[in-house]
Scaffold this motif. Structure first.
Motif, mmCIF file in Angstrom:
data_model
loop_
_atom_site.group_PDB
_atom_site.id
_atom_site.type_symbol
_atom_site.label_atom_id
_atom_site.label_comp_id
_atom_site.label_asym_id
_atom_site.label_seq_id
_atom_site.Cartn_x
_atom_site.Cartn_y
_atom_site.Cartn_z
ATOM 1 N N ALA A 125 0.832 -1.200 0.000
ATOM 2 C CA ALA A 125 0.000 0.000 0.000
ATOM 3 C C ALA A 125 0.858 1.239 0.000
ATOM 4 C CB ALA A 125 -0.895 0.007 1.236
ATOM 5 N N VAL B 41 -9.157 6.324 5.355
ATOM 6 C CA VAL B 41 -8.316 5.164 5.637
ATOM 7 C C VAL B 41 -8.934 4.208 6.654
ATOM 8 C CG1 VAL B 41 -6.179 6.411 5.126
ATOM 9 C CG2 VAL B 41 -7.055 6.400 7.468
ATOM 10 N N ARG C 49 -6.610 1.154 -1.389
ATOM 11 C CA ARG C 49 -5.214 1.511 -1.164
ATOM 12 C C ARG C 49 -4.268 0.409 -1.655
ATOM 13 N NH1 ARG C 49 -2.743 5.277 2.211
ATOM 14 N NH2 ARG C 49 -4.786 5.916 2.970
ATOM 15 N N GLN D 253 -8.455 6.934 -4.947
ATOM 16 C CA GLN D 253 -9.149 7.090 -3.677
ATOM 17 C C GLN D 253 -9.954 8.373 -3.563
ATOM 18 O OE1 GLN D 253 -5.296 5.667 -1.520
ATOM 19 N NE2 GLN D 253 -6.950 5.503 -0.044
#
Length: 573
Positions: free
Chosen positions: A43, A289, A298, A304
């Motif tokens: 990630a 997140v 991610r 995103q």
């Protein structure tokens, strides 16, 4: 966990019980999930950042919890700083769809937190954490007013209510308030706190009195503001005020010389700052997140958030294309983490991915009766999962028809703008100018009165007693391509309600403005039925988005799994 200024709050506390903010892997999965990747993938690193809580936030939180601002306290208090001999019965218990629970503020009186819970019922079966929402269909009020024993709707969850958007600010299900300050003052001087529309001036005077006479002697002041009085905090010059509680000079007010209205405005400013800082977990770049979904994006290097200058709609189209092109996806599993506050597994797998595709897909004309296309993102645009505006999904019609029979809502007489204006008290919400209004179009459907219905935005748009949101509402109602030739588009607002945020839905049930859907399955089933009504011309003021919705029972499980993947561990620590 609550985040602020795009950082994530850890459980560390300062001397005042407030969080000290540092970025941490608070997704409650393995550290490798965010910082080093998940499974076989890597990630992008989420950068660390630090921030401190604004002083107004800390003071606002104390006011949010303070139980002395209601009409009940004003009527029954022996002094400003003494506890009540007998508390308001309305807070002795908390209504839920499964019965009642002991009230966390029993023996006291109404406050903001009495409807916007967070951790008060953490771990309690049938309750649990909240995202500043309640547990019921319509929130209780301290006194019966104009026939109301409850608010017209339940408490809309508050987290991310002030997220940046490309539309005007609309607050509450019907857009009644244009700013946080308007919302705070309207709530604290209104029926939610036991004040009738005719008692506005008394409510303002009482709030100001509490602030002026507060001595900081209660436990709440000790826990939140180092036992300093509101007057001391607002003046901002006392040497005992620590840096985290020191208001900037331009935010200070001397309560000994300020007017009642100035003091109430200061109160509203502090609570507004507190509400603005109620955010789902983000990294330094503003990317979410906190949920399995976020971490699926991610680790698979999926987009995103929107690019600079890119519309949310365009971002969702780009995201859908990237999802379709994804080969050999890396899934999030329970090996990567777990939830502290939820029983469902921390995962984003094949079923959740199928649900994401359905969620993002728009049906095409002539494509068949079940295209596995929810067109959900037309209104619930990622990454916030809302467009912050209004749509009629058919909730009000379903409620009305369940009471009066199928097709009854379509036949309900809804007055024109001229008729509504000439008979304000008959149709529109009660206000200081119209304290005896019946609010017939902002009520739950009732077998006792077929004129009762909830028309949502219709009650606010062009309402002369609600001037502040009108400019923003006009830009929405009469946007390009919309017909405002008749009554400035009033009919197009019938039964429209604000699109809610879908993040952490586990902590904001029951769903819809009337709490009519208890579970996520119920929500999907509702959309299957309501979209069919619209497509058959049987839904009054149907949203255009329903034309591109084509789902069936076989899509329910995948959509529910996807919605559950938006869950995160939210609290106010």
């Amino acid at each position: 966990m609550r985040s602020i200024r795009k950082t994530v709050r850890t459980s560390n506390k300062n001397a005042h019980g407030r969080g000290i903010f540092t970025f941490a892997t608070v997704v409650l999965c393995s550290t490798s999930l965010i910082m080093n990747g998940c499974g076989a993938g890597q990630a992008p690193v989420a950068p660390a950042s630090e921030a401190t809580t604004p002083a107004a936030d800390s003071i606002g939180e104390r006011i949010f919890l303070d139980t002395r601002f209601s009409e009940y306290f004003a009527t029954h208090m022996t002094s400003t700083n003494a506890p009540l001999a007998t508390g308001d019965p309305v807070v002795n218990t908390v209504e839920t769809t499964n019965g009642t629970l002991p009230g966390p503020f029993a023996g006291q009186a109404m406050n903001c937190r009495s409807c916007h819970f967070v951790t008060e019922f953490q771990g309690v079966a049938g309750a649990g954490n909240r995202t500043y929402a309640d547990f019921t269909t319509r929130s209780p009020i301290p006194l019966t007013m104009n026939g109301f024993t409850n608010t017209p709707r339940n408490a809309m969850q508050m987290v991310d209510s002030f997220t940046a958007r490309n539309t005007s600010q609309f607050l509450h299900f019907d857009g009644e308030f244009a700013t946080g300050q308007d919302l705070v003052i309207g709530t604290m001087t209104g029926r939610n706190f036991g004040w009738s529309p005719a008692q506005y001036s008394q409510a303002i005077a009482h709030i100001a009195r509490i602030v002026r006479e507060d001595d900081g002697s209660d436990q709440l002041a000790a826990d939140r503001t180092n036992s300093l009085s509101y007057g001391t905090l607002f003046l901002g010059t006392d040497a005992r005020i620590t840096s985290d509680l020191s208001l900037p000079v331009n935010q200070r007010v001397d309560v000994t010389t300020a007017t009642d209205q100035q003091i109430v405005t200061e109160v509203a400013n502090c609570i507004t700052q507190y509400m603005k800082d109620l955010l789902f977990q983000r990294d330094e770049y503003g990317q979410y997140v906190g949920s399995p979904y976020d971490n699926f994006l991610r680790v698979n290097h999926l987009p995103q958030q929107a690019l600079a200058g890119e519309t949310r709609a365009a971002y969702n189209t780009r995201l859908y294309a990237a999802v379709l092109a994804l080969n050999n996806p890396i899934y999030i599993t329970t090996a990567d983490g777990s939830f502290a506050y939820h029983a469902n597994p921390y995962q984003f797998g094949a079923t959740e991915l199928a649900g994401l595709k359905i969620f993002l897909k728009s049906a095409t004309a002539g494509g068949g009766s079940n295209q596995h296309a929810g067109n959900c993102a037309a209104c619930h645009q990622a990454p916030d999962f809302t467009d912050f505006i209004f749509h009629n999904t058919g909730v009000a019609q379903t409620e009305y028809d369940n009471v009066h029979g199928a097709g009854a809502f379509v036949k309900l007489h809804v007055p024109s703008l001229t008729e509504r204006n000439s008979s304000f008290d008959l149709y529109l919400p009660a206000s200081t100018n119209h304290p005896n209004a019946t609010e017939s179009m902002r009520r739950a459907a009732s077998a006792d009165n077929p004129n009762y219905a909830d028309l949502g935005l219709w009650n606010v748009y062009l309402n002369p007693d609600m001037p502040n949101p009108q400019m923003g509402l006009a830009s929405f109602v009469c946007a390009a391509g919309k017909d405002c030739s008749v009554d400035k588009g009033l009919a197009s607002t019938i039964a429209q309600f604000k699109t809610p945020v879908l993040r952490d839905l586990e902590d904001s049930a029951p769903y819809f403005h009337n709490g009519s859907a208890l579970k996520l399955n119920d929500v999907i089933e509702f959309y299957i039925n309501s979209s069919k009504l619209a497509q058959n011309g049987l839904l009054r003021n149907a949203p255009a988005e329903f034309a591109n919705m084509s789902i069936s029972e076989e899509d329910v499980a995948a959509l529910v799994a996807f919605l559950q993947s938006l869950t995160e561990d939210y609290d106010d620590a």
